[in-house]
Design an enzyme around this catalytic site. Structure first.
Site, mmCIF file in Angstrom:
data_model
loop_
_atom_site.group_PDB
_atom_site.id
_atom_site.type_symbol
_atom_site.label_atom_id
_atom_site.label_comp_id
_atom_site.label_asym_id
_atom_site.label_seq_id
_atom_site.Cartn_x
_atom_site.Cartn_y
_atom_site.Cartn_z
ATOM 1 N N TRP A 1 7.461 -0.513 4.021
ATOM 2 C CA TRP A 1 8.030 0.170 2.857
ATOM 3 C C TRP A 1 9.408 0.738 3.187
ATOM 4 C CZ3 TRP A 1 9.332 5.340 1.526
ATOM 5 C CH2 TRP A 1 9.137 6.283 2.542
ATOM 6 N N GLU B 1 12.013 13.050 0.773
ATOM 7 C CA GLU B 1 10.921 12.419 0.028
ATOM 8 C C GLU B 1 9.561 12.946 0.493
ATOM 9 O OE1 GLU B 1 10.691 10.428 -2.511
ATOM 10 O OE2 GLU B 1 8.594 9.821 -2.362
ATOM 11 N N LYS C 1 3.930 29.840 5.480
ATOM 12 C CA LYS C 1 3.078 29.483 4.344
ATOM 13 C C LYS C 1 1.598 29.530 4.735
ATOM 14 C CE LYS C 1 5.812 26.952 1.164
ATOM 15 N NZ LYS C 1 5.212 27.646 0.058
ATOM 16 N N THR D 1 6.900 26.599 7.519
ATOM 17 C CA THR D 1 5.575 26.040 7.231
ATOM 18 C C THR D 1 4.506 26.973 7.767
ATOM 19 O OG1 THR D 1 6.597 23.892 7.545
ATOM 20 C CG2 THR D 1 4.229 23.917 7.279
ATOM 21 N N SER E 1 -1.280 27.400 -3.673
ATOM 22 C CA SER E 1 -0.924 28.818 -3.814
ATOM 23 C C SER E 1 -1.449 29.416 -5.104
ATOM 24 C CB SER E 1 0.597 28.997 -3.775
ATOM 25 O OG SER E 1 1.104 28.494 -2.570
ATOM 26 N N HIS F 1 14.712 12.192 13.031
ATOM 27 C CA HIS F 1 13.506 12.242 13.863
ATOM 28 C C HIS F 1 12.556 11.084 13.552
ATOM 29 C CE1 HIS F 1 11.418 15.121 10.785
ATOM 30 N NE2 HIS F 1 11.057 13.893 10.553
ATOM 31 N N HIS F 2 12.857 10.334 12.487
ATOM 32 C CA HIS F 2 12.059 9.138 12.210
ATOM 33 C C HIS F 2 12.529 7.950 13.043
ATOM 34 C CE1 HIS F 2 9.984 10.764 8.643
ATOM 35 N NE2 HIS F 2 11.073 11.469 8.504
ATOM 36 N N SER G 1 13.236 6.687 -13.103
ATOM 37 C CA SER G 1 12.139 7.447 -13.691
ATOM 38 C C SER G 1 11.995 8.811 -13.018
ATOM 39 C CB SER G 1 10.846 6.641 -13.564
ATOM 40 O OG SER G 1 9.731 7.469 -13.750
ATOM 41 N N SER G 2 12.051 8.828 -11.677
ATOM 42 C CA SER G 2 11.884 10.100 -10.958
ATOM 43 C C SER G 2 13.028 11.053 -11.256
ATOM 44 C CB SER G 2 11.862 9.881 -9.449
ATOM 45 O OG SER G 2 10.809 9.054 -9.110
ATOM 46 N N HIS H 1 13.271 11.650 4.413
ATOM 47 C CA HIS H 1 12.647 12.901 4.810
ATOM 48 C C HIS H 1 12.478 13.886 3.667
ATOM 49 C CE1 HIS H 1 10.371 15.055 7.643
ATOM 50 N NE2 HIS H 1 10.864 16.127 7.077
ATOM 51 N N ARG I 1 1.496 0.555 15.312
ATOM 52 C CA ARG I 1 1.120 0.439 13.905
ATOM 53 C C ARG I 1 1.554 -0.926 13.377
ATOM 54 N NH1 ARG I 1 5.636 4.171 10.869
ATOM 55 N NH2 ARG I 1 4.513 3.471 9.039
ATOM 56 N N ASP J 1 6.909 22.968 -25.072
ATOM 57 C CA ASP J 1 6.895 21.582 -24.597
ATOM 58 C C ASP J 1 7.972 21.469 -23.533
ATOM 59 O OD1 ASP J 1 6.951 18.659 -24.451
ATOM 60 O OD2 ASP J 1 5.924 18.704 -26.387
ATOM 61 N N TYR K 1 8.896 15.842 1.526
ATOM 62 C CA TYR K 1 8.647 17.159 0.929
ATOM 63 C C TYR K 1 8.494 17.075 -0.570
ATOM 64 C CZ TYR K 1 9.263 18.708 5.557
ATOM 65 O OH TYR K 1 9.079 18.857 6.899
ATOM 66 N N HIS L 1 0.845 -1.195 0.000
ATOM 67 C CA HIS L 1 0.000 0.000 0.000
ATOM 68 C C HIS L 1 0.884 1.249 0.000
ATOM 69 C CE1 HIS L 1 -2.874 3.051 1.315
ATOM 70 N NE2 HIS L 1 -2.136 3.271 2.389
#
Lengths: 535, 296
Positions: free
Chosen positions: A143, A256, A332, A329, A269, A303-304, A170-171, A254, A451, A107, A258, A78
């Protein structure tokens, strides 16, 4: 204005290949963008179906439907499908559509690379999905692929690693294309600080992708050699360190986060000023805030993993740097509020999704602030509180912003309006569903539910049941989204040249539907000046 | 069309109410917050949690208030006209950069203080080595010659099998009971030395305020001191995904008085009950666990 309109209706005569060839050999940014978006939508439903398997099993205590091993495969797949298959391709699809239109280019800069970076994805995800049918089942170690657990996988292991490599390539290629396009193909007069924020946030996102996808590739390659070639990067018995994997993974992971959310800031925006009929408040500080968030994302990774046992100084550093993210943040969020202040606000579907983003992303941001407090994180870590937190920023955050963007630009893309009534119904069902689904998970986590468990003690039964009900409401209401888009493209009312009267940006200066090649001749300086967001 | 949708929605709502009605009987709806816990650290952690929570509520009230105010007051449908001259204000932007910084500093100070206390493992009175296995815990009271495995208790284990047909609600402490709990004395600084044999696990008892990973090749430390008079049974479970039966390795800690603890240790040493329970799973040698190098 009139000149450009006529100039561009001519361009539409240009021959595009028909049938399958148009898509297989596509080099047009709009065709490739459409393929990305359709692909993302398919993967969103596949990943969503897996989420519903998870929520069905968790509807009540006891194991009713699936084996715990398969349950772990579902949580793992998932996440991989939603992150790499749904949200990231959806953003690349939107970038493909919008970046050339917004900067005044015909293009993307590298059309064949663009084709390649899209067509890697179906192969990557076919490989990944095939693991469901190999001996040992799909990857089930989460994951995050933490060793030593991920090394216990069966035949799925090399397939998963190879699939991740393909997604990464690809990314990276997609990101290079965005950077090159924005840096080289802006129309005369379109300075970097005249670009719409969607281009800005995507430019920053692209740099993040180029910086961190190779790190993920390195980490999974080390896993691969540990598994097959006798190295011990992460194996304690051979002198390696399983914690090192977590450091490397989250150095990717991390930024990732963002990568998934920065383009959402860009979309919101654009939409909030349009429906507030007022220019974006503090354009430049929005750009600087996005860039600071991107910078900070490189120095907060641990922090993870506060519970792995870091030195005190390390924990303090990562606590303080994480708390700092709240500052840009906050800027924003305040700027969006100030944009609506003294505006003239109307509530079309794109605006509704953006407002839900604003409210619910803020809730996710606040729980993120709580998670930064290390001592409290020792309680929150790996509990459902974390699950609630990141789903609040990813579902009503990233996913809602993608949907807002699709509703917003669909008239310009297709030349047809969507059905506003069904769009609003989709919005309300999604918003109610998502809150019923994820809000109770805060309670579950605080009460002590970890979890990634397939079954739980009876004290957690009530809120799990509520959460599962929310999941089914949210999941099935997404079918409405497909219906609205399909219906609009097939038989929607003809959209005017400027469907939202106060929308600003070069994308809105194009005729409706946007011509096959967006700006074959660059827009004149007058058009650029009229189209800039500050106008 | 819309009438049809309304009909579907209302019948769905009715079905939902019917499905949820029996819940009221055994409701635990009140289980909303983190437990205060029974140790000095857990209380500090709870108070940090509540402080940051109320700050978030305050920020939320302000931000959501502002948003809702704007959405109500500046509606186009009520004839609001946009003031397009408001595009930026350096003063406002400095203010809403600085205020969050101040709030963060206010929060960071007590958080750092608690963190320092958490990391202070000096003067421990009792050390227990905890080793995570797929899927059970092993406890080794250092210097006491007391060691044993602790795994999910049998009734829960039978009930939790796929389509067992057994009712979890009929099992007392479903998935939260073990065959042999960890026993510790109250009012004593207990240090756990955490490691793992196979994959990463995490030891978590919410009432003690802490969790920490048990990692192969690493020895982590965690300490707790249960308040005097708080004897009783405290439950938790593995908190790091550790494979198929991750959800089925609970932790039970029985906190007793110091006298009861002494008697328990003596009884363990004489009756030779050590390692008896999970004899089926050949216990790995202590030496193999001891080779795990301390971290750092």
């Amino acid at each position: 204005m009139a000149n450009t309109t006529t100039a561009h209706t001519h361009d539409d005569h240009d021959h595009k290949p028909h049938g399958l060839k148009r898509w297989l050999f596509a080099t047009n940014h709009k065709d490739i963008g459409t393929m990305y978006l359709v692909f993302a939508c398919v993967l969103f439903f596949l990943g969503g179906a897996m989420a519903l398997v998870i929520r069905a099993e968790l509807f009540q205590p006891g194991l009713q439907f699936v084996d715990p091993g398969f349950f772990n495969s579902m949580t793992t797949m998932h996440a991989l499908l939603m992150i790499f298959g749904a949200v990231m391709p959806a953003w690349t699809g939107l970038a493909n559509w919008m970046v050339p239109m917004q900067i005044g280019a015909p293009d993307m800069a590298l059309p064949r690379l663009n084709n390649f970076s899209f067509w890697l994805l179906p192969f990557a995800f076919t490989l990944l999905l095939l693991t469901l049918f190999v001996p040992g089942g799909a990857p089930a170690g989460g994951w995050t692929l933490y060793p030593p657990l991920s090394l216990q996988a069966g035949d799925s292991f090399p397939l998963t690693i190879f699939a991740i490599h393909l997604m990464g390539i690809s990314s990276i290629l997609g990101a290079i294309n965005v950077v090159v396009t924005i840096m080289n193909m802006r129309a005369p007069g379109m300075g970097l600080l005249n670009m719409p924020l969607f281009c800005w946030t995507w430019l920053i996102t692209a740099y993040l992708l180029i910086a961190v996808m190779p790190v993920l590739a390195g980490a999974v390659t080390m896993l691969l050699t540990d598994h097959f070639f006798g190295t011990s990067f992460f194996t304690a018995s051979g002198g390696g360190d399983p914690v090192m994997f977590q450091h490397i993974f989250w150095f990717f992971g991390h930024p990732e986060v963002y990568i998934l959310i920065l383009p959402a800031f860009g979309v919101v925006s654009e939409i909030i000023p349009t429906f507030s009929r007022k220019p974006l408040f503090g354009y430049e500080s929005m750009v600087y805030a996005s860039a600071s968030i991107a910078f900070l994302s490189f120095i907060v990774w641990a922090h993870h993993m506060f519970t792995v046992g870091m030195p005190l100084a390390g924990q303090l550093f990562f606590m303080l740097s994480t708390m700092l993210i709240a500052v840009p943040t906050g800027v924003k969020v305040f700027n969006w509020c100030a944009t609506m202040w003294k505006g003239s606000i109307s509530f079309e579907t794109p605006m509704l999704f953006s407002l839900a983003f604003l409210f619910l992303f803020t809730i996710g941001g606040l729980s993120g602030l709580m998670l930064a407090i290390v001592p409290a994180d020792f309680q929150y870590h790996d509990s459902y509180f974390v699950v609630a937190h990141f789903h609040y920023v990813l579902v009503p955050g990233a996913v809602f912003a993608i949907m807002a963007g699709v509703y917003y630009w669909l008239p310009k893309w297709s030349g047809r309006m969507y059905n506003e009534k069904i769009g609003k119904l989709h919005f309300w069902l999604s918003t109610i569903g998502v809150n019923v689904l994820f809000f109770p998970q805060h309670f579950l986590g605080l009460a002590g539910m970890p979890r990634r468990i397939p079954d739980y003690s009876t004290q957690f039964a009530d809120w799990n049941m509520v959460s599962s009900v929310g999941a089914f409401i949210f999941g099935f209401s997404q079918l409405l989204f497909v219906y609205v888009v399909w219906n609009a493209v097939r038989s929607g009312e003809k959209a005017p040249q400027r469907p939202w009267e106060s929308a600003r940006g070069l994308d809105w200066e194009l005729p409706t539907p946007a011509p096959y090649h967006s700006w074959e001749t660059p827009p004149s300086r007058d058009v650029v000046a009229h189209g800039t967001v500050q106008h | 069309m819309s009438r049809q949708i309304r009909h579907v929605l209302s019948s769905a709502a009715a079905a939902l109410v019917a499905a949820l009605a029996p819940l009221a009987a055994h409701a635990e709806w009140g289980n909303l917050n983190m437990p205060v816990g029974v140790t000095e650290l857990s209380k500090q952690i709870y108070s940090l949690h509540m402080t940051i929570f109320w700050w978030c509520v305050a920020i939320g009230v302000f931000v959501f208030g502002w948003m809702i105010w704007s959405l109500v007051a500046f509606r186009k449908s009520k004839g609001a006209v946009a003031d397009t001259s408001i595009t930026h204000s350096t003063k406002a932007e400095i203010v809403w950069t600085l205020i969050p910084v101040v709030i963060l500093v206010i929060m960071a100070i007590p958080a750092a203080r608690t963190l320092i206390a958490i990391e202070d493992t000096r003067n421990t009175e009792l050390s227990i080595k905890v080793t995570g296995y797929q899927w059970k815990w092993h406890y080794d009271y250092l210097g006491e010659d007391v060691k044993f495995f602790s795994a999910l208790e049998r009734t829960s284990d039978e009930t939790r099998q796929l389509q067992s047909g057994l009712d979890p609600n009929a099992v007392p402490e479903y998935l939260r009971d073990v065959d042999k709990p960890l026993v510790v004395p109250e009012d004593t600084k207990v240090r756990l030395l955490l490691t793992a044999q196979d994959v990463i696990h995490a030891w978590w008892v919410p009432q003690f305020g802490m969790k920490k990973d048990a990692i192969p090749g690493v020895v982590n430390e965690l300490w707790f001191k249960v308040d005097a008079g708080k004897t009783g049974i405290y439950r938790g479970q593995c908190a790091e995904l550790c494979g198929r039966d991750h959800g089925f390795m609970p932790i039970v800690v029985k906190v007793v008085t110091k006298e009861e603890y002494k008697a328990w240790v003596a009884a363990q040493q004489t009756d030779g009950a050590n390692e008896a329970a999970p004899a089926v799973n050949a216990a790995p040698t202590v030496a193999s666990i001891a080779t795990a190098a301390p971290q750092g």
